[in-house]
Design a protein around this motif. Structure first.
Motif, PDB file in Angstrom:
ATOM      1  N   ARG A 186       3.386  31.877   3.709  1.00  0.00           N
ATOM      2  CA  ARG A 186       1.957  31.969   3.370  1.00  0.00           C
ATOM      3  C   ARG A 186       1.286  33.083   4.172  1.00  0.00           C
TER       4      ARG A 186
ATOM      5  N   SER B  58       9.364  32.347  -5.982  1.00  0.00           N
ATOM      6  CA  SER B  58       9.344  30.897  -6.138  1.00  0.00           C
ATOM      7  C   SER B  58       8.077  30.455  -6.860  1.00  0.00           C
ATOM      8  N   ASP B  59       8.081  29.232  -7.356  1.00  0.00           N
ATOM      9  CA  ASP B  59       6.888  28.679  -7.989  1.00  0.00           C
ATOM     10  C   ASP B  59       5.738  28.599  -6.990  1.00  0.00           C
ATOM     11  N   GLU B  60       6.071  28.345  -5.705  1.00  0.00           N
ATOM     12  CA  GLU B  60       5.034  28.271  -4.674  1.00  0.00           C
ATOM     13  C   GLU B  60       4.349  29.628  -4.506  1.00  0.00           C
ATOM     14  N   THR B  61       5.144  30.706  -4.529  1.00  0.00           N
ATOM     15  CA  THR B  61       4.576  32.055  -4.422  1.00  0.00           C
ATOM     16  C   THR B  61       3.678  32.350  -5.611  1.00  0.00           C
TER      17      THR B  61
ATOM     18  N   ASP C 290       2.141  30.187  -7.548  1.00  0.00           N
ATOM     19  CA  ASP C 290       0.946  29.349  -7.469  1.00  0.00           C
ATOM     20  C   ASP C 290      -0.067  29.934  -6.497  1.00  0.00           C
ATOM     21  N   PHE C 291       0.412  30.467  -5.369  1.00  0.00           N
ATOM     22  CA  PHE C 291      -0.495  31.069  -4.382  1.00  0.00           C
ATOM     23  C   PHE C 291      -1.224  32.264  -4.991  1.00  0.00           C
TER      24      PHE C 291
END
Length: 455
Positions: free
Chosen positions: A342, A304-307, A309-310
Protein backbone atom coordinates in the motif's frame (compact mmCIF):
# COMPACT_ATOMS: atom_id res chain seq x y z
CA UNK A 1 23.87 -1.04 -22.92
CA UNK A 2 24.92 2.27 -21.33
CA UNK A 3 23.02 3.52 -18.24
CA UNK A 4 21.27 6.37 -20.06
CA UNK A 5 20.22 4.00 -22.86
CA UNK A 6 18.85 1.53 -20.31
CA UNK A 7 16.90 4.31 -18.59
CA UNK A 8 15.32 5.48 -21.83
CA UNK A 9 14.54 1.91 -22.95
CA UNK A 10 12.50 1.32 -19.79
CA UNK A 11 10.65 4.65 -20.06
CA UNK A 12 10.07 4.16 -23.79
CA UNK A 13 8.47 0.75 -23.18
CA UNK A 14 6.07 2.32 -20.70
CA UNK A 15 5.19 5.16 -23.08
CA UNK A 16 4.48 2.63 -25.83
CA UNK A 17 1.93 0.97 -23.56
CA UNK A 18 0.22 4.16 -22.44
CA UNK A 19 0.15 6.33 -25.59
CA UNK A 20 -1.93 5.82 -28.72
CA UNK A 21 -0.08 3.88 -31.40
CA UNK A 22 0.01 6.73 -33.93
CA UNK A 23 1.15 9.21 -31.26
CA UNK A 24 3.95 6.91 -30.11
CA UNK A 25 5.13 6.22 -33.66
CA UNK A 26 5.11 9.88 -34.67
CA UNK A 27 6.53 11.58 -31.59
CA UNK A 28 8.27 9.08 -29.30
CA UNK A 29 9.76 6.47 -31.63
CA UNK A 30 12.02 9.08 -33.25
CA UNK A 31 13.72 9.91 -29.93
CA UNK A 32 17.10 8.43 -29.06
CA UNK A 33 19.11 8.97 -25.85
CA UNK A 34 22.38 10.89 -26.08
CA UNK A 35 25.38 11.04 -23.74
CA UNK A 36 25.12 13.70 -21.01
CA UNK A 37 27.74 15.56 -19.00
CA UNK A 38 26.27 14.33 -15.71
CA UNK A 39 24.20 11.38 -14.53
CA UNK A 40 21.33 13.49 -13.24
CA UNK A 41 20.28 14.60 -16.74
CA UNK A 42 18.81 12.47 -19.52
CA UNK A 43 19.43 14.04 -22.93
CA UNK A 44 16.94 12.95 -25.57
CA UNK A 45 17.84 13.55 -29.20
CA UNK A 46 15.11 14.62 -31.63
CA UNK A 47 15.27 15.23 -35.39
CA UNK A 48 14.79 19.00 -35.45
CA UNK A 49 13.61 22.10 -33.59
CA UNK A 50 9.97 21.51 -34.48
CA UNK A 51 10.01 18.11 -32.78
CA UNK A 52 11.75 19.58 -29.75
CA UNK A 53 9.21 22.37 -29.35
CA UNK A 54 6.21 20.07 -29.84
CA UNK A 55 7.51 17.45 -27.42
CA UNK A 56 8.30 20.05 -24.77
CA UNK A 57 4.80 21.50 -24.99
CA UNK A 58 2.81 18.29 -25.33
CA UNK A 59 4.68 15.18 -24.15
CA UNK A 60 7.44 16.20 -21.77
CA UNK A 61 5.15 15.64 -18.78
CA UNK A 62 4.34 12.12 -20.04
CA UNK A 63 8.05 11.38 -20.46
CA UNK A 64 8.77 12.55 -16.92
CA UNK A 65 5.88 10.45 -15.59
CA UNK A 66 7.28 7.39 -17.36
CA UNK A 67 10.74 8.01 -15.87
CA UNK A 68 9.27 8.34 -12.37
CA UNK A 69 7.29 5.15 -12.91
CA UNK A 70 10.46 3.20 -13.70
CA UNK A 71 12.20 4.52 -10.61
CA UNK A 72 14.09 7.54 -12.03
CA UNK A 73 12.56 10.10 -9.67
CA UNK A 74 15.46 12.55 -9.50
CA UNK A 75 16.45 12.78 -13.14
CA UNK A 76 16.06 15.87 -15.32
CA UNK A 77 15.23 15.69 -19.04
CA UNK A 78 16.68 17.89 -21.76
CA UNK A 79 15.53 17.66 -25.38
CA UNK A 80 18.26 18.37 -27.94
CA UNK A 81 18.33 18.41 -31.73
CA UNK A 82 20.22 15.33 -32.92
CA UNK A 83 21.60 16.44 -36.26
CA UNK A 84 23.19 13.05 -36.89
CA UNK A 85 19.84 11.31 -37.22
CA UNK A 86 17.22 13.20 -39.23
CA UNK A 87 13.65 12.02 -39.22
CA UNK A 88 12.72 9.37 -41.78
CA UNK A 89 11.76 10.93 -45.11
CA UNK A 90 8.01 11.45 -45.43
CA UNK A 91 6.01 10.12 -48.37
CA UNK A 92 5.27 12.45 -51.27
CA UNK A 93 2.78 15.07 -50.06
CA UNK A 94 -0.88 14.78 -50.95
CA UNK A 95 -3.12 17.89 -51.28
CA UNK A 96 -3.60 17.68 -47.49
CA UNK A 97 -0.75 15.68 -45.91
CA UNK A 98 -1.61 13.75 -42.73
CA UNK A 99 -0.94 15.93 -39.69
CA UNK A 100 0.30 12.96 -37.68
CA UNK A 101 1.91 10.91 -40.41
CA UNK A 102 -0.73 8.22 -40.03
CA UNK A 103 -1.36 5.46 -42.54
CA UNK A 104 -4.78 3.90 -43.10
CA UNK A 105 -5.47 0.26 -42.35
CA UNK A 106 -6.98 -1.98 -44.97
CA UNK A 107 -10.55 -3.05 -44.28
CA UNK A 108 -13.78 -3.96 -46.05
CA UNK A 109 -14.75 -0.32 -46.02
CA UNK A 110 -12.19 2.34 -46.84
CA UNK A 111 -10.80 4.83 -44.35
CA UNK A 112 -10.18 8.29 -45.73
CA UNK A 113 -6.57 8.41 -46.95
CA UNK A 114 -5.95 11.97 -45.88
CA UNK A 115 -7.80 12.35 -42.61
CA UNK A 116 -4.54 12.75 -40.74
CA UNK A 117 -5.59 10.43 -37.92
CA UNK A 118 -5.14 6.69 -37.55
CA UNK A 119 -7.61 4.48 -35.72
CA UNK A 120 -6.37 2.73 -32.60
CA UNK A 121 -6.95 -0.99 -33.32
CA UNK A 122 -7.80 -1.55 -29.65
CA UNK A 123 -10.70 0.92 -29.67
CA UNK A 124 -13.48 -1.50 -30.58
CA UNK A 125 -16.90 -2.28 -29.14
CA UNK A 126 -15.69 -5.64 -27.87
CA UNK A 127 -12.96 -3.99 -25.76
CA UNK A 128 -15.25 -1.29 -24.34
CA UNK A 129 -16.33 -1.97 -20.76
CA UNK A 130 -20.00 -1.07 -20.34
CA UNK A 131 -21.33 0.26 -17.04
CA UNK A 132 -24.17 2.43 -15.76
CA UNK A 133 -22.23 5.61 -16.58
CA UNK A 134 -21.81 4.84 -20.29
CA UNK A 135 -24.51 2.31 -21.17
CA UNK A 136 -26.68 4.80 -23.08
CA UNK A 137 -23.75 6.19 -25.08
CA UNK A 138 -22.55 2.68 -25.91
CA UNK A 139 -26.00 1.60 -27.12
CA UNK A 140 -26.35 4.73 -29.27
CA UNK A 141 -22.90 4.21 -30.79
CA UNK A 142 -23.70 0.59 -31.68
CA UNK A 143 -26.96 1.68 -33.30
CA UNK A 144 -25.16 4.28 -35.41
CA UNK A 145 -22.50 1.77 -36.49
CA UNK A 146 -25.22 -0.69 -37.52
CA UNK A 147 -27.17 1.83 -39.60
CA UNK A 148 -25.00 4.85 -40.53
CA UNK A 149 -27.01 7.93 -41.44
CA UNK A 150 -30.29 6.35 -40.36
CA UNK A 151 -30.30 5.65 -36.63
CA UNK A 152 -29.22 8.88 -34.94
CA UNK A 153 -27.79 11.68 -37.04
CA UNK A 154 -25.86 13.52 -35.85
CA UNK A 155 -24.72 11.62 -32.76
CA UNK A 156 -23.26 14.06 -30.21
CA UNK A 157 -21.28 12.40 -27.38
CA UNK A 158 -20.14 14.63 -24.55
CA UNK A 159 -18.45 14.27 -21.18
CA UNK A 160 -15.26 14.99 -19.29
CA UNK A 161 -11.75 14.12 -20.35
CA UNK A 162 -10.72 10.47 -20.33
CA UNK A 163 -14.16 8.86 -20.05
CA UNK A 164 -14.02 6.89 -23.32
CA UNK A 165 -15.57 9.24 -25.91
CA UNK A 166 -12.76 8.68 -28.41
CA UNK A 167 -12.91 4.93 -27.81
CA UNK A 168 -16.61 4.84 -28.71
CA UNK A 169 -16.14 7.10 -31.73
CA UNK A 170 -13.34 4.95 -33.11
CA UNK A 171 -15.36 1.81 -32.38
CA UNK A 172 -18.06 3.21 -34.67
CA UNK A 173 -15.47 3.79 -37.39
CA UNK A 174 -14.03 0.28 -37.04
CA UNK A 175 -17.49 -1.30 -37.23
CA UNK A 176 -18.59 0.68 -40.30
CA UNK A 177 -15.37 -0.15 -42.14
CA UNK A 178 -15.34 -3.83 -41.14
CA UNK A 179 -18.99 -4.34 -42.17
CA UNK A 180 -18.45 -2.65 -45.53
CA UNK A 181 -21.15 -0.06 -44.85
CA UNK A 182 -19.15 2.83 -46.28
CA UNK A 183 -16.06 5.01 -46.26
CA UNK A 184 -15.10 6.69 -42.99
CA UNK A 185 -13.21 9.84 -42.14
CA UNK A 186 -12.12 10.06 -38.50
CA UNK A 187 -10.32 13.26 -37.52
CA UNK A 188 -10.08 15.96 -34.85
CA UNK A 189 -11.27 19.55 -34.88
CA UNK A 190 -7.60 20.60 -34.85
CA UNK A 191 -6.82 18.58 -37.97
CA UNK A 192 -9.97 19.89 -39.67
CA UNK A 193 -8.91 23.46 -38.86
CA UNK A 194 -5.35 22.87 -40.10
CA UNK A 195 -6.65 21.42 -43.37
CA UNK A 196 -8.93 24.43 -43.84
CA UNK A 197 -6.04 26.83 -43.22
CA UNK A 198 -3.95 24.90 -45.76
CA UNK A 199 -6.77 25.12 -48.28
CA UNK A 200 -7.02 28.87 -47.67
CA UNK A 201 -3.29 29.32 -48.24
CA UNK A 202 -3.12 27.17 -51.40
CA UNK A 203 -6.57 27.71 -52.87
CA UNK A 204 -7.24 23.99 -52.61
CA UNK A 205 -10.86 24.21 -51.51
CA UNK A 206 -12.06 21.68 -54.08
CA UNK A 207 -9.75 18.99 -52.64
CA UNK A 208 -10.65 19.98 -49.08
CA UNK A 209 -14.38 19.69 -49.71
CA UNK A 210 -14.00 16.41 -51.57
CA UNK A 211 -12.00 15.01 -48.67
CA UNK A 212 -14.64 15.74 -46.04
CA UNK A 213 -17.86 15.55 -48.04
CA UNK A 214 -17.21 12.38 -50.07
CA UNK A 215 -17.34 10.17 -47.00
CA UNK A 216 -20.24 8.03 -45.83
CA UNK A 217 -19.40 8.89 -42.22
CA UNK A 218 -17.53 11.87 -40.78
CA UNK A 219 -16.37 11.59 -37.16
CA UNK A 220 -14.81 14.64 -35.50
CA UNK A 221 -13.26 14.52 -32.04
CA UNK A 222 -13.18 17.48 -29.59
CA UNK A 223 -15.51 19.72 -31.55
CA UNK A 224 -15.32 22.35 -28.78
CA UNK A 225 -12.01 23.53 -30.25
CA UNK A 226 -13.81 24.86 -33.32
CA UNK A 227 -15.27 27.64 -31.17
CA UNK A 228 -14.15 31.18 -32.03
CA UNK A 229 -12.68 30.06 -35.38
CA UNK A 230 -15.23 31.92 -37.45
CA UNK A 231 -14.07 30.99 -40.95
CA UNK A 232 -13.50 27.36 -40.02
CA UNK A 233 -16.95 27.24 -38.42
CA UNK A 234 -18.48 28.64 -41.61
CA UNK A 235 -16.88 25.88 -43.67
CA UNK A 236 -17.83 23.23 -41.11
CA UNK A 237 -21.43 24.49 -41.23
CA UNK A 238 -21.60 23.90 -44.99
CA UNK A 239 -19.83 20.53 -44.65
CA UNK A 240 -22.35 19.49 -42.00
CA UNK A 241 -25.27 20.51 -44.22
CA UNK A 242 -23.89 18.69 -47.27
CA UNK A 243 -23.40 15.46 -45.34
CA UNK A 244 -26.71 15.63 -43.50
CA UNK A 245 -28.72 16.30 -46.66
CA UNK A 246 -27.01 13.31 -48.29
CA UNK A 247 -27.96 11.15 -45.27
CA UNK A 248 -24.33 10.60 -44.38
CA UNK A 249 -23.51 9.85 -40.75
CA UNK A 250 -22.00 12.58 -38.53
CA UNK A 251 -20.56 11.79 -35.09
CA UNK A 252 -19.14 14.49 -32.84
CA UNK A 253 -17.51 14.40 -29.40
CA UNK A 254 -17.16 17.29 -26.99
CA UNK A 255 -16.04 17.86 -23.41
CA UNK A 256 -19.24 19.72 -22.51
CA UNK A 257 -22.94 20.02 -23.48
CA UNK A 258 -23.74 21.84 -26.70
CA UNK A 259 -25.19 24.86 -24.89
CA UNK A 260 -21.94 25.38 -22.98
CA UNK A 261 -19.63 25.62 -26.02
CA UNK A 262 -18.63 29.30 -26.09
CA UNK A 263 -19.13 31.47 -29.17
CA UNK A 264 -20.76 28.74 -31.26
CA UNK A 265 -23.19 30.13 -33.86
CA UNK A 266 -26.84 29.43 -33.05
CA UNK A 267 -27.46 27.89 -36.45
CA UNK A 268 -24.74 25.32 -35.78
CA UNK A 269 -26.01 24.65 -32.26
CA UNK A 270 -29.45 23.93 -33.71
CA UNK A 271 -27.95 21.43 -36.16
CA UNK A 272 -26.04 19.64 -33.42
CA UNK A 273 -29.38 19.23 -31.65
CA UNK A 274 -31.11 17.62 -34.63
CA UNK A 275 -29.89 14.16 -33.67
CA UNK A 276 -29.14 12.45 -30.37
CA UNK A 277 -27.13 13.91 -27.49
CA UNK A 278 -25.66 11.42 -25.02
CA UNK A 279 -23.54 12.08 -21.95
CA UNK A 280 -20.71 9.91 -20.68
CA UNK A 281 -20.46 10.23 -16.93
CA UNK A 282 -17.76 9.33 -14.44
CA UNK A 283 -17.53 5.56 -14.08
CA UNK A 284 -18.74 4.01 -10.82
CA UNK A 285 -16.47 1.79 -8.70
CA UNK A 286 -17.70 -1.48 -10.18
CA UNK A 287 -17.09 -0.25 -13.74
CA UNK A 288 -13.62 1.06 -12.84
CA UNK A 289 -12.69 -2.32 -11.37
CA UNK A 290 -14.03 -4.08 -14.49
CA UNK A 291 -12.01 -1.75 -16.75
CA UNK A 292 -8.79 -2.44 -14.85
CA UNK A 293 -9.35 -6.20 -14.79
CA UNK A 294 -10.04 -6.16 -18.52
CA UNK A 295 -6.81 -4.24 -19.18
CA UNK A 296 -4.86 -6.55 -16.86
CA UNK A 297 -6.11 -9.65 -18.64
CA UNK A 298 -5.69 -8.24 -22.16
CA UNK A 299 -2.10 -7.11 -21.51
CA UNK A 300 -1.18 -10.03 -19.19
CA UNK A 301 -0.17 -7.65 -16.41
CA UNK A 302 0.86 -8.94 -13.00
CA UNK A 303 -1.58 -7.11 -10.72
CA UNK A 304 -3.48 -8.55 -7.80
CA UNK A 305 -7.16 -7.85 -7.17
CA UNK A 306 -6.06 -5.86 -4.09
CA UNK A 307 -3.89 -3.60 -6.28
CA UNK A 308 -6.74 -3.11 -8.75
CA UNK A 309 -9.19 -2.33 -5.95
CA UNK A 310 -6.81 0.28 -4.52
CA UNK A 311 -6.41 2.03 -7.87
CA UNK A 312 -10.13 1.89 -8.69
CA UNK A 313 -11.07 3.23 -5.25
CA UNK A 314 -8.68 6.19 -5.33
CA UNK A 315 -8.76 7.25 -9.01
CA UNK A 316 -12.33 8.09 -9.91
CA UNK A 317 -12.59 10.87 -12.45
CA UNK A 318 -10.66 9.74 -15.51
CA UNK A 319 -10.43 6.34 -17.23
CA UNK A 320 -7.22 7.34 -19.00
CA UNK A 321 -5.59 8.14 -15.65
CA UNK A 322 -7.01 4.93 -14.23
CA UNK A 323 -5.43 2.74 -16.92
CA UNK A 324 -2.20 4.74 -16.85
CA UNK A 325 -1.93 4.16 -13.10
CA UNK A 326 -2.24 0.40 -13.60
CA UNK A 327 0.49 0.44 -16.23
CA UNK A 328 2.71 2.54 -14.00
CA UNK A 329 2.52 0.35 -10.93
CA UNK A 330 2.83 -2.95 -12.81
CA UNK A 331 5.81 -1.63 -14.80
CA UNK A 332 7.47 -0.55 -11.56
CA UNK A 333 6.90 -3.96 -9.99
CA UNK A 334 8.23 -5.74 -13.09
CA UNK A 335 11.35 -3.59 -13.45
CA UNK A 336 12.28 -3.42 -9.76
CA UNK A 337 10.97 -6.87 -8.73
CA UNK A 338 9.50 -5.29 -5.60
CA UNK A 339 6.08 -6.10 -4.13
CA UNK A 340 3.31 -3.55 -4.49
CA UNK A 341 2.54 -2.68 -0.88
CA UNK A 342 0.00 0.00 0.00
CA UNK A 343 2.85 2.39 0.83
CA UNK A 344 4.45 1.75 -2.57
CA UNK A 345 1.14 2.32 -4.37
CA UNK A 346 0.58 5.58 -2.49
CA UNK A 347 4.08 6.75 -3.44
CA UNK A 348 3.83 5.77 -7.12
CA UNK A 349 0.36 7.32 -7.49
CA UNK A 350 0.93 10.38 -5.32
CA UNK A 351 0.35 12.81 -8.22
CA UNK A 352 -2.88 11.05 -9.18
CA UNK A 353 -4.12 11.03 -5.60
CA UNK A 354 -3.36 14.74 -5.20
CA UNK A 355 -5.21 15.52 -8.45
CA UNK A 356 -8.20 13.47 -7.32
CA UNK A 357 -8.29 15.35 -4.04
CA UNK A 358 -8.25 18.68 -5.90
CA UNK A 359 -11.12 17.60 -8.12
CA UNK A 360 -13.14 16.27 -5.20
CA UNK A 361 -12.98 19.57 -3.29
CA UNK A 362 -15.83 22.01 -3.84
CA UNK A 363 -16.08 25.73 -3.23
CA UNK A 364 -18.87 25.06 -0.72
CA UNK A 365 -16.59 22.82 1.39
CA UNK A 366 -13.97 25.54 1.51
CA UNK A 367 -16.53 28.21 2.32
CA UNK A 368 -17.90 26.12 5.18
CA UNK A 369 -14.46 25.54 6.70
CA UNK A 370 -13.59 29.26 6.45
CA UNK A 371 -16.90 30.38 8.02
CA UNK A 372 -16.39 27.96 10.92
CA UNK A 373 -12.84 29.23 11.43
CA UNK A 374 -13.88 32.90 11.44
CA UNK A 375 -17.23 32.32 13.18
CA UNK A 376 -19.31 33.60 10.26
CA UNK A 377 -22.46 32.44 8.47
CA UNK A 378 -22.49 30.77 5.04
CA UNK A 379 -24.55 33.64 3.67
CA UNK A 380 -21.61 35.97 4.44
CA UNK A 381 -19.66 34.26 1.66
CA UNK A 382 -22.06 35.57 -0.95
CA UNK A 383 -23.14 38.83 0.70
CA UNK A 384 -22.17 42.35 -0.38
CA UNK A 385 -21.01 43.25 3.11
CA UNK A 386 -17.62 45.00 2.84
CA UNK A 387 -16.76 45.15 6.53
CA UNK A 388 -13.24 43.85 7.09
CA UNK A 389 -14.46 41.12 9.48
CA UNK A 390 -16.49 39.59 6.63
CA UNK A 391 -14.76 40.79 3.45
CA UNK A 392 -11.31 39.45 4.34
CA UNK A 393 -12.43 35.90 5.31
CA UNK A 394 -14.37 35.89 2.04
CA UNK A 395 -11.15 36.78 0.21
CA UNK A 396 -9.34 33.99 2.05
CA UNK A 397 -12.01 31.52 0.91
CA UNK A 398 -11.59 32.71 -2.69
CA UNK A 399 -7.82 32.32 -2.36
CA UNK A 400 -8.19 28.76 -1.07
CA UNK A 401 -10.58 27.90 -3.91
CA UNK A 402 -7.97 29.10 -6.37
CA UNK A 403 -5.14 27.22 -4.66
CA UNK A 404 -6.87 23.96 -3.76
CA UNK A 405 -9.24 23.29 -6.66
CA UNK A 406 -9.15 23.30 -10.45
CA UNK A 407 -12.03 25.80 -10.61
CA UNK A 408 -11.57 28.70 -13.01
CA UNK A 409 -11.89 32.32 -11.87
CA UNK A 410 -15.43 32.64 -13.33
CA UNK A 411 -16.47 29.38 -11.63
CA UNK A 412 -15.15 30.61 -8.29
CA UNK A 413 -16.90 33.90 -8.87
CA UNK A 414 -20.24 32.16 -9.38
CA UNK A 415 -19.79 30.29 -6.10
CA UNK A 416 -19.42 33.64 -4.29
CA UNK A 417 -21.89 35.52 -6.53
CA UNK A 418 -19.06 37.78 -7.69
CA UNK A 419 -17.34 38.33 -11.02
CA UNK A 420 -13.94 36.90 -11.94
CA UNK A 421 -12.22 40.28 -11.51
CA UNK A 422 -13.30 40.37 -7.87
CA UNK A 423 -11.90 36.88 -7.35
CA UNK A 424 -8.59 37.82 -8.95
CA UNK A 425 -8.36 40.93 -6.74
CA UNK A 426 -9.06 38.80 -3.64
CA UNK A 427 -6.40 36.24 -4.53
CA UNK A 428 -3.77 38.91 -5.09
CA UNK A 429 -4.72 40.74 -1.89
CA UNK A 430 -4.31 37.60 0.22
CA UNK A 431 -1.03 36.71 -1.48
CA UNK A 432 0.32 40.19 -0.77
CA UNK A 433 -0.64 40.07 2.92
CA UNK A 434 0.84 36.60 3.35
CA UNK A 435 4.25 37.86 2.23
CA UNK A 436 4.51 40.27 5.16
CA UNK A 437 2.31 38.65 7.82
CA UNK A 438 3.76 35.34 9.04
CA UNK A 439 0.85 34.80 11.45
CA UNK A 440 -1.64 35.08 8.61
CA UNK A 441 0.46 32.80 6.45
CA UNK A 442 0.52 30.14 9.15
CA UNK A 443 -3.22 30.53 9.71
CA UNK A 444 -3.97 29.96 6.03
CA UNK A 445 -1.70 26.89 5.98
CA UNK A 446 -3.71 25.58 8.93
CA UNK A 447 -6.93 26.26 7.04
CA UNK A 448 -5.61 24.40 4.00
CA UNK A 449 -4.87 21.41 6.19
CA UNK A 450 -8.37 21.53 7.72
CA UNK A 451 -9.94 21.68 4.26
CA UNK A 452 -7.81 18.76 3.07
CA UNK A 453 -8.83 16.70 6.10
CA UNK A 454 -12.47 17.58 5.57
CA UNK A 455 -13.01 19.13 8.99
Amino acid sequence: MKPYEKTWTAARALLQETLAEDTFRRWIDVIRPLPASDETTLVLGVPDGYYREWLEENYLASILDALRAVGETGIAVRLAVDADRPVDPAPAPEPFPPSAGARPRAAKGRACRNCGMDLNPGNTFSSFVVGASNQFAHAAAEAVAAAPGKAYNPLFIYGGTGLGKTHLMQAIAHEIIASGKGNVCYTTSEAFTNDFIQATMTGGFAAFRKKYRAMDALLIDDVQFLAKKDKTLEEFFHTFNALYESQKQIVLTCDRPIAEIPDLPKRLVSRFEWGLKVEMETADLETRIAILRSKRDAMHLNASDETIDFIATHIKSNIRELEGALTRVTSYASLTRRPLSRETLEYLLRDNLAAEQRQALTAEQIQRTVTEHYDLRMCDMTSRDRHEAIAFPRQVAMYLCREMTDLSLPEIGRAFQKNHATVLHAVRAVEKKMKTDSTLRQGIISLQQRVARGN
